[in-house]
Design an enzyme around this catalytic site. Structure first.
Site, PDB file in Angstrom:
ATOM      1  N   HIS A 170      16.370  32.413  32.400  1.00 23.01           N
ATOM      2  CA  HIS A 170      16.049  31.368  33.372  1.00 23.01           C
ATOM      3  C   HIS A 170      17.211  31.127  34.316  1.00 23.01           C
ATOM      4  CE1 HIS A 170      12.487  29.817  30.892  1.00 23.01           C
ATOM      5  NE2 HIS A 170      12.064  30.393  31.984  1.00 23.01           N
ATOM      6  N   ARG A 219       2.460  37.769  34.788  1.00 22.80           N
ATOM      7  CA  ARG A 219       2.685  37.924  33.347  1.00 22.80           C
ATOM      8  C   ARG A 219       2.171  36.648  32.691  1.00 22.80           C
ATOM      9  NH1 ARG A 219       7.833  40.345  35.368  1.00 22.80           N
ATOM     10  NH2 ARG A 219       7.996  42.458  34.531  1.00 22.80           N
ATOM     11  N   GLU A 261       2.281  52.793  31.691  1.00 23.55           N
ATOM     12  CA  GLU A 261       3.658  52.510  31.280  1.00 23.55           C
ATOM     13  C   GLU A 261       4.072  53.243  30.009  1.00 23.55           C
ATOM     14  OE1 GLU A 261       4.236  48.270  30.883  1.00 23.55           O
ATOM     15  OE2 GLU A 261       2.297  47.970  29.929  1.00 23.55           O
ATOM     16  N   ASN A 263       9.309  49.885  34.154  1.00 25.77           N
ATOM     17  CA  ASN A 263      10.285  49.360  33.190  1.00 25.77           C
ATOM     18  C   ASN A 263      10.029  49.984  31.824  1.00 25.77           C
ATOM     19  OD1 ASN A 263      10.757  47.751  35.359  1.00 25.77           O
ATOM     20  ND2 ASN A 263       9.896  45.900  34.476  1.00 25.77           N
ATOM     21  N   ASP A 264       8.745  50.008  31.449  1.00 30.49           N
ATOM     22  CA  ASP A 264       8.399  50.623  30.169  1.00 30.49           C
ATOM     23  C   ASP A 264       8.245  52.136  30.273  1.00 30.49           C
ATOM     24  OD1 ASP A 264       8.375  48.681  28.107  1.00 30.49           O
ATOM     25  OD2 ASP A 264       6.667  47.736  29.084  1.00 30.49           O
ATOM     26  N   ARG A 309      15.039  49.738  26.860  1.00 28.02           N
ATOM     27  CA  ARG A 309      15.369  49.143  28.161  1.00 28.02           C
ATOM     28  C   ARG A 309      16.317  47.954  28.065  1.00 28.02           C
ATOM     29  NH1 ARG A 309       9.434  46.684  29.916  1.00 28.02           N
ATOM     30  NH2 ARG A 309      10.414  44.865  30.773  1.00 28.02           N
ATOM     31  N   CYS A 363       4.469  48.129  39.715  1.00 28.48           N
ATOM     32  CA  CYS A 363       4.959  46.759  39.529  1.00 28.48           C
ATOM     33  C   CYS A 363       6.224  46.700  38.668  1.00 28.48           C
ATOM     34  CB  CYS A 363       3.873  45.861  38.939  1.00 28.48           C
ATOM     35  SG  CYS A 363       3.349  46.358  37.301  1.00 28.48           S
TER      36      CYS A 363
HETATM   37  C1  PEP Z   1       6.830  47.363  33.310  1.00 28.31           C
HETATM   38  O1  PEP Z   1       6.845  47.759  32.142  1.00 28.31           O
HETATM   39  O2  PEP Z   1       7.287  48.032  34.261  1.00 28.31           O
HETATM   40  C2  PEP Z   1       6.285  46.040  33.641  1.00 28.31           C
HETATM   41  C3  PEP Z   1       6.133  45.658  34.891  1.00 28.31           C
HETATM   42  O3  PEP Z   1       5.959  45.216  32.616  1.00 28.31           O
HETATM   43  P1  PEP Z   1       7.017  44.333  31.784  1.00 28.31           P
HETATM   44  O4  PEP Z   1       8.328  44.407  32.532  1.00 28.31           O
HETATM   45  O5  PEP Z   1       6.439  42.978  31.738  1.00 28.31           O
HETATM   46  O6  PEP Z   1       7.033  45.046  30.477  1.00 28.31           O
HETATM   47 MG    MG Z   2       5.723  46.724  30.598  1.00 29.44          MG
END
Ligand code: PEP
Ligand code: MG
Length: 586
Positions: free
Chosen positions: A197, A304, A439, A462-463, A473, A510
């Protein structure tokens, strides 16, 4: 000027973009970390509990004053501090500490310390970085109570009267929200991460911040000259003349570009040869929608939904979910809101009742797998989404899909939910676009089959990077290996975008990769139709897209796909697009 050999580079995590240069101001407080344990007699238990309760009361009062005095730009973030308000009385902290005083007959400080470390241990087993970082909130609240218990003065950031860069072990959201923009250029901390935060507040205030530096407070002394590079997540201590000069130039360029970007952020992102891209915002709380609008977002590319499931002992009821989604959808209408279904796993199904029995939670019962096991919970959410879809443009997004069966199952549940809603006389809209997150590598490899079942793909890099490269990660020790430009990732992206185009379904991104300027030529060339990111990144990304020619970028991607290393790809981008990108490679 310090001699050259004194220049020191500290690497951390980018909490908020931007560059600032200035004198360090250490704001660490002491004394709270050393907690003595002592036993109390039976007849002192009640007075010890009262002492604890008084400390909680005082901490709450201080926080209420901070909320009261929040500057205008942070008003819509007051929910973060309101959550802290609730945490003061949460049973995992408040209830547990009192229980420990009663049963173990120990002093309140020790009981609070114990309760805090137990609560933090619960969070530590959570694989989702957003949820895991909520442990920082528990720590901040506990810190405040502890300071009141031991009588240590609270940090008063609002009293700092010099133009400085704050260097702290940790800053709570409450402390960060007291930052006076005219005095404080930026801040850096040993603790914290991107999803904390504290960094959300820093991004809202638009001041550069680097978190998670581990030893900044030891490596830096008061009045040291430091450069905070919030774009790259690093800090340079005692820079030599050349570095200083280079960063002064970079900072000027960055500010000029940002000002230019903000002026035009309401306009669409159209490449120099006329290709339109939707640039959307990722949000974690409904309150962040304001930031998407303020930064010219073309919609919400990722909502989310985990936040509503936290810090409570029951799953949220359908009406509550519906009201929250409806509010976001109505405020964004006619622009789309992409609601992602619950992306949590078994060990954090409800934060107060964890069952951390998975050796590899990131490979475990999470996201869609969890939802398909907890059908009641899933259907409640699906029903709320279908009902909210009456009030605007809703898209449904499914996380962690790794097989067609998962999509088919979900579609069946959606139909069932729609039938039930119809029978019960609710207004709903079943005719919504449905997409899957790409992902995990398996979903990328079966993109052709998945494309038959859905309307769009949204690539969660990200995943995808984590699972493709086998790099956790959130593990700092392998963070330097985490690179979305790795040829394996690029090849998967190419495969998925090609398949989407062939099958005539839309393809979005995303993950964080979408918010990096230097990745843009590649993403534009791959033919993404939308990119979704932290709202604050939207203006710069829109601005950059306008400077790139999409047809050239498509040809460029062919070259990118022939590279065998991320470094070569980065060099290639630098050679071909370096002049356009402010953030050059060093
Ligand atoms: C991702 O995995 O890229 C994603 C956008 O989801 P999160 O970061 O919420 O896992
Ligand atoms: Mg993800």
């Amino acid at each position: 000027m310090a001699p050259k050999e004194h220049e020191m580079l500290l690497k951390g995590i980018s909490g908020s973009p931007g560059i600032c240069i200035g004198k360090a101001y250490l704001v660490d407080r002491e004394g709270v970390d050393v907690i003595e344990k002592y036993y109390i007699s039976e007849d002192k238990v009640q007075s010890e509990i009262s002492r604890f309760k008084n400390a909680v009361k005082k901490a709450k009062k201080e926080l209420a004053e901070v909320i009261e005095g929040l500057p205008e730009e942070l008003r819509h973030h007051s929910y973060i501090l309101e959550t802290h308000m609730l945490l003061h009385k949460d049973k995992m902290l408040y209830g547990k500490a009192i229980e420990i005083i009663e049963t173990e007959k120990v002093n309140a400080e020790w009981a609070l310390k114990e309760a805090t470390s137990r609560a933090k241990a619960m969070f530590a087993n959570i694989s989702d970085p957003y949820l895991r970082s909520r442990s920082a909130d528990v720590e901040h609240v506990s810190d405040c109570i502890m300071r009141n218990l031991v009588g240590v003065q609270d940090l008063n950031i609002s009293n700092i009267d010099k133009r400085v860069i704050l260097v702290a072990h940790n800053l709570s959201p409450a402390e960060t929200s007291q930052i006076q923009l005219e005095r404080i250029k930026g801040f850096i901390t040993n603790r914290g991460g991107k999803a904390s935060h504290t960094s959300i507040i820093a991004r809202t205030l638009e001041i550069p911040a680097v978190l998670g530096l581990e030893n900044a407070t030891e490596a830096i002394e008061n009045d040291d000259i430091i450069i905070v590079d919030g774009n790259k997540g690093m800090v340079i201590v005692d820079p030599d003349e050349e570095t200083l000069f280079r960063y002064e130039e970079l900072s000027k360029q960055y500010e000029a570009q940002k000002a230019d970007a903000i002026r035009t952020s309401d306009q669409p992102a159209v490449s120099s040869d006329g290709v339109l891209l939707g640039i959307m915002g990722n949000i974690e709380m409904p309150e962040e929608l304001v930031a998407v609008k303020d930064h010219g977002g073309d919609g919400v590319g990722l909502l989310r939904t985990e936040f509503l499931y936290l810090n409570r002992s029951q799953y949220p009821p359908e009406d509550e979910l519906f009201e929250q989604y409806k509010e976001v959808v109505e405020l964004m209408d006619p622009k789309p809101v992409t609601i992602r279904t619950l992306d949590i796993n078994g060990d954090k199904e409800i934060s107060a009742v964890p069952t951390p029995d998975e050796a590899n939670p990131a490979l475990g019962l999470r996201a869609i797998r969890f939802c398909l096991k907890k059908r009641g919970v899933f259907k409640t959410q699906l029903r709320a989404i279908l009902r909210a879809a009456v009030h605007g443009y809703v898209r449904l997004l499914l996380p962690m899909i790794s097989s067609c069966e998962e999509v088919r199952e979900t579609l069946k549940l959606l139909d069932e939910s729609a039938e039930e809603l119809s029978r019960e006389g609710y207004a709903f809209n079943r005719d919504i676009e449905i997409g899957v997150m790409i992902e995990v590598p398996s979903s990328a490899l079966i993109a052709d089959a998945l494309a038959e079942l859905v309307d769009f793909f949204s690539i969660g890099t990200n995943d995808l990077v984590q699972y493709t490269l086998a790099i956790d990660r959130v593990n700092r020790h392998v963070a330097d290996l985490y690179n979305p430009l790795h040829p394996a990732v690029i090849r998967l992206l190419k495969m998925v975008t090609d398949t989407a185009h062939e099958k005539k379904i839309r393809v979005y991104m995303c993950g964080e990769m979408a918010a990096e300027l230097l990745n843009l030529p590649v993403l534009l060339g791959l033919g993404f139709e939308e990119l979704s990111m932290a709202p604050q990144s939207i203006p710069m990304i829109k601005n950059m897209i306008r400077k790139i020619n999409a047809a050239d970028a498509r040809k460029f991607v062919e070259k990118v796909c022939r590279q065998n290393s991320a470094l070569d790809t980065m060099q290639l981008i630098q050679d071909s697009y370096g002049d356009l990108l402010t953030q050059k490679f060093e």
